[in-house]
Write a protein that holds these residues in place. Structure first.
Motif, short mmCIF file in Angstrom:
data_model
loop_
_atom_site.label_atom_id
_atom_site.label_comp_id
_atom_site.label_asym_id
_atom_site.label_seq_id
_atom_site.Cartn_x
_atom_site.Cartn_y
_atom_site.Cartn_z
N ASP A 186 -1.63 6.43 -7.33
CA ASP A 186 -2.42 5.45 -6.60
C ASP A 186 -2.62 4.17 -7.41
O ASP A 186 -2.62 4.21 -8.65
CB ASP A 186 -3.78 6.03 -6.21
N PHE A 187 -2.81 3.07 -6.70
CA PHE A 187 -3.09 1.78 -7.31
C PHE A 187 -4.16 1.10 -6.48
O PHE A 187 -4.12 1.14 -5.26
CB PHE A 187 -1.83 0.92 -7.35
N ARG A 188 -5.10 0.46 -7.14
CA ARG A 188 -6.12 -0.34 -6.46
C ARG A 188 -6.38 -1.56 -7.32
O ARG A 188 -6.67 -1.44 -8.49
CB ARG A 188 -7.39 0.47 -6.26
N ARG A 189 -6.26 -2.75 -6.69
CA ARG A 189 -6.50 -3.99 -7.43
C ARG A 189 -7.97 -4.13 -7.71
O ARG A 189 -8.81 -3.86 -6.93
CB ARG A 189 -6.00 -5.20 -6.61
N GLU A 210 4.85 -0.51 0.17
CA GLU A 210 4.29 -1.74 -0.39
C GLU A 210 4.98 -2.98 0.16
O GLU A 210 4.31 -3.96 0.51
CB GLU A 210 4.40 -1.76 -1.92
N THR A 237 -1.95 -3.36 6.60
CA THR A 237 -1.88 -1.97 6.18
C THR A 237 -0.65 -1.32 6.80
O THR A 237 -0.43 -1.46 8.00
CB THR A 237 -3.14 -1.20 6.62
N MET A 270 -2.96 -4.93 -2.59
CA MET A 270 -4.36 -4.59 -2.87
C MET A 270 -4.50 -3.12 -3.26
O MET A 270 -5.30 -2.78 -4.12
CB MET A 270 -5.24 -4.89 -1.66
N GLU A 271 -3.73 -2.26 -2.59
CA GLU A 271 -3.78 -0.84 -2.92
C GLU A 271 -2.56 -0.13 -2.38
O GLU A 271 -1.90 -0.60 -1.45
CB GLU A 271 -5.06 -0.19 -2.39
N LYS A 272 -2.27 1.00 -2.99
CA LYS A 272 -1.21 1.88 -2.50
C LYS A 272 -1.55 3.30 -2.87
O LYS A 272 -2.25 3.55 -3.85
CB LYS A 272 0.17 1.48 -3.01
N SER A 273 -1.08 4.22 -2.04
CA SER A 273 -1.28 5.63 -2.35
C SER A 273 -0.04 6.40 -1.93
O SER A 273 0.73 5.97 -1.08
CB SER A 273 -2.52 6.18 -1.64
N ARG A 321 0.75 4.99 1.83
CA ARG A 321 -0.03 3.93 2.46
C ARG A 321 -0.11 2.75 1.50
O ARG A 321 -0.22 2.94 0.29
CB ARG A 321 -1.44 4.45 2.75
N ALA A 322 -0.05 1.55 2.05
CA ALA A 322 -0.20 0.34 1.24
C ALA A 322 -0.98 -0.70 2.01
O ALA A 322 -0.88 -0.80 3.24
CB ALA A 322 1.16 -0.21 0.83
#
Length: 156
Positions: A153-156, A111, A101, A144-147, A28-29
């Motif tokens: 995972d990444f979250r701005r 992404e 999304t 903003m985010e990805k999982s 998910r992004a």
């Protein structure tokens, strides 16, 4: 920590990355684009009073279509099956904010699909309102985010 660019082979030539051995996982992004415009332009877009029609509805569809075409637009980007794409457009702080999304169950992330959706939705808003405000600008296109996937995972 030094990261190796995987889109370059050992000779430094661009190539598409082999993802065949990677496991299929849920991914998910979420990406964001911001359109700055005059208050009267934001009001016209948000109120649906532009001569060209409902810019928000058109931009939402454009963003979804763009996500589906990402691999045609971005070189070396894998075509993936999208499970879901959502494009939300809201007024925040006097600007229009596009939040896109994208979700998939695949071997590579989404992404680029989310960022392409946000970008094209913002460009569509600009296109539909440029007749009344040529000074608009798109000031942010960002993940903003990805999982999902190996990188985590990444979250701005």
């Amino acid at each position: 920590m030094s990261a190796k660019l995987t889109h370059l082979n050992e000779r430094g030539e661009a190539h598409i990355v082999d993802i065949g051995a990677k496991p299929v996982t849920a991914r998910r992004a979420v990406a964001r684009a911001v359109l700055e415009a005059a208050p009267s332009t934001i009001e016209a877009i948000d109120g649906g009073t532009l001569k060209k029609g409902d810019a928000i509805a058109v931009a939402r569809i454009a963003g979804i279509m763009a996500a589906k075409k990402t691999s045609d637009l971005i070189p070396l980007c894998h075509p993936i099956g999208l499970n879901k794409v959502e494009v939300d457009i809201t007024v925040e702080g006097g600007n229009l904010v596009v939040l896109a999304t994208a979700e998939t169950s695949d071997r590579t992330g989404v992404e680029m699909e989310a960022m392409t959706a946000a970008s094209v939705a913002a460009l569509t808003l600009y296109d539909m309102a440029k007749g009344i405000d040529r000074a608009m600008r798109i000031t942010a296109i960002e993940l903003m985010e990805k999982s999902g996937g190996k990188s985590g995972d990444f979250r701005r």
